[in-house]
Each structure stands twice: as structure tokens, then as C-alpha cells.
Scaffold this active site. Sequence first.
Site, short mmCIF file in Angstrom:
data_model
loop_
_atom_site.label_atom_id
_atom_site.label_comp_id
_atom_site.label_asym_id
_atom_site.label_seq_id
_atom_site.Cartn_x
_atom_site.Cartn_y
_atom_site.Cartn_z
N SER A 241 0.84 -1.19 0.00
CA SER A 241 0.00 0.00 0.00
C SER A 241 0.87 1.24 0.00
CB SER A 241 -0.90 0.01 1.24
OG SER A 241 -1.48 1.27 1.44
N LYS A 242 0.53 2.20 -0.84
CA LYS A 242 1.31 3.44 -0.89
C LYS A 242 1.19 4.24 0.39
CE LYS A 242 -2.30 6.01 -3.37
NZ LYS A 242 -2.64 6.73 -4.62
N ARG A 243 0.16 3.97 1.19
CA ARG A 243 0.01 4.67 2.47
C ARG A 243 0.92 4.08 3.55
NH1 ARG A 243 -5.07 4.10 0.48
NH2 ARG A 243 -5.41 2.21 1.72
#
Length: 473
Positions: A241-243
Site C-alpha cells: 500500500s502506498k500509504r
Amino acid sequence: MTEASRPVRVRFAPSPTGMFHVGGARSALYNWATARQQGGTFVLRIEDTDAARNKPEWTEGIISALAAIGIHGGDRAFEGPYFQSANAPLHRAAAEKLHTAGRAYYCDCTREQLTTRTGSQQLGYDGFCRDRALGFEEGRALRFRTPDEGATVVVDLIRGEPAFPNSAIEDFVIARGDGSPVFLLANVVDDIDQGITEVIRGEEHLSNTPKQQLLWQALGATPPVWAHLPVIVNEKRQKLSKRRDKVALEDYLAEGYLPEALVNYLMLLGWGVKDDVEIRPYAELEQLFKVEDVNAASAFFDVAKLRSFNGEYIRALTVDQFTAACAPWLAAPRAPWQPEAFDPTVFAVLAPLAQSRIALLGEITEQVDFAFLDTPVRDEASWAKAMKDPVGATALLRSVRERLAGAIWEADALKAELEAVGAEHGLKLGRAQAPVRVAVTGRTVGLPLFESMEVLGRERTLTRLDAAVERLA
């Protein structure tokens, strides 16, 4: 032309809404390998219909990131980029065709009305407007009429032939209330228009596939062969996840991962060669790759393994190639020294020593900065570790300074002098080196100490020893 003889046409269709995800890079590479191996075509399509989130710089980033991993317009297999927004008239025409043929109908139901009828916010659409014969009116969505019986069987090269009961597929929306087609329809229309024969994409799209296959058939086209790649997970087996995770290809390149190493590693995320030889050039991987051999299980993105791959690729470079690869880190704004302080002839001596020790090109500055800075960096952790006995360290450094003042300034001679001083202080060479290394380079680890001192020169080395003694005092 028969299905079997149709030229292979694959597509990579990213949305320009952010940095280039490593998962997208893997999908692109698998499509690229499939196209080139079979003499087919790789179509780049930018799905830019989300005007609120799209930015031109993201499109440029996609194109440059693809070029960095070897996928570019200079190759005969490459076609595009095409922009989905340019196909809007075709999307609308397809929606109208489906409506005219009775394969779609207009619906004015609200979510609140559906919840009232079904008693649940979780259930799908109940088909209330199927037979109401509504015409187009602002605010009315266009829904595809799914079959009531049977199942939609998806031929997937990786997952076999999963069957989806049609009764479980709701009458899904294909055009919004303003008449604009949604992603599902636009994607299918573009694939048909561009002659796509194989769709190789991430597992997260599998749930949409029966709907898209129904649309292909309703529009009178033969569906492509599907292949849904395994999800990529982190060390906790969570989907990248980019988060939460570092997922942008650009970030890895900026840290000093070589494109060739990234390509090699990404090709093996879910697929492997049968001889277990993992480090090999892309040309070999391309010839060996078969999408049907991709594992359906999730693929672990092991950063430590990627780093190891990169180190192997760095060590395989010639010294000249290594020097050229390091160039961006040796100049402003990345380099911590003044531009005029950098001496290429000094770096040429240090380069072979550093090449065998770093795993990322970005680590080169810490290896060689002592040679181009007026004073060494002040790494407090290194200082505390090496100088934890200030009295002993002071005595040792003074003795070393005295011996080196008249020493032959060559690495072997410098080593012999330090061994002698260490013996006088009851220390083996390893223990005796630590304070000297920190005094001269600023760190407890780095390039071989005596070669570093030889390059630094007598005057600068003695000055740094004096400065360390003064600081200890």
C-alpha cells in the site's frame, strides 16, 4: 483469421493519478515479455478519464518510468500512448448500442430506495427497473442486463477456469446519470477497439472480469484470454500500500537501485525459472517467461533480496560503468561537498574499493565523502563507540600521529606503522584502527582504512588526527 492465428496484442493501462507502483511495473514487464516473445504488440493506454485526479506530470512519470525499465517507443513492439479520454464517443456509442439491443436499461433508483426495498445496504441491485422501459433522462443510470441463469466462465491462464454464477452478478451500471460511461464499459470498448487479445493484469481486477466478459460478448466481440497476476505483499503479508509501504518505482531508482536489477527482481515476483538461476539478464528472462507458469499465490516483495540483487548487479559493472552510474550522486544537489572539491582522479582510485562494498548507488557518498570534505563528518554514534575511553584513545592517536609523520605514505607501510603502535598500547590491529578511522573518515565503517589514508594524503590525515586529539581533550 482464426483465434489461434490472431497476432498477440496486450495492453498496459495505468491511470495517471500518482507515482508508478512497483506492482504496475511488474504487470507492464509481464505484458512486455509476452508481446516481444511472440512477436506481438504492447499497447500503452493512459486511462485518464478521472479528470479530478489526473495530472500531466503523472502521465509523463508513467512514460519515463516505463522507459527506465526498458519499455519505450523505440521498440517495434511498443504502440501508444493512447488516451482513454479520446475514445469518449466510442464509449457513448457502445452504451447506446447495448440499450438499443435490449442489453441495458435506464434506472432511476436511489440507494435509499434500494435499501428500503431489500432491507439491507449490503445487497446488490434488485432489478427493479428492468421492465419499466425508462428512457434517458438526466440522473438516470444505464444498467447492463445480466443473464438470469447459467454461469460466466473466465478462461484464466493462471487461475484455470473460474465460474461465476450469473445470478450472483447484479445488473451493474455502465453509464452514469449524466450519460458518461463508467470504467467497466470504457475499458472493454477500448480493448475491443485496440484489438487486445490477452489481458494480463493484477488479481484485484478478477472480480470485474465476468462483467467485462459479458460486455465483450454483448458487443459482438470475442473476449480476450485473461491472466490475473498474484497480489504483491509486504513482510507482514499485507498487500503493498502506498500509504504504508514504499511502492513507487521512482523512489527505488532515486535510492540507487539499477534499472536492470529492478527488472530482474520484478520479473521473479510470482514467476520463476526452472533452473533456479535468478540473477540473469532480461533478454534471457524474456525468452523463458510464460504467463501460464506464474504462481497464483501472493508474491512477497522482499526488499532485502532486492538489495542483494542490486549489489550483485553493481559488482558486475566495469569500473567505468560504475563511475558513470555513480555520477548523479557525486554532483550537486546530492553530494555533500562543494563542486570544486570533487577530484575525479581521486574518485577513480576509490571507486573499485567502494564498488565491492555498496548495495545501492546512493551509498557512494558516505563511502567517499571523507576525501572531498574539508573535515570529516561528525557521526556522533561512531565517535562515542570508538572514543569511549578518551584517555586511551588520546594516547593512541598521539602515538599514531608521531609515527605517521615520518612514515612512507603507502597503504602497506601505514598498516605496519599502526600495527606497531597498537602493539605498544596492547591492542590488536582491529582495536587500534577504530579511533584512527573515526578521526580520519568520521565513521566506524567504510573503505579500507590504509588505502583511504593513502588517498587522503599525509598533511590532511595528520590534521584530522590533531583535530580528534583536541576534541578529546
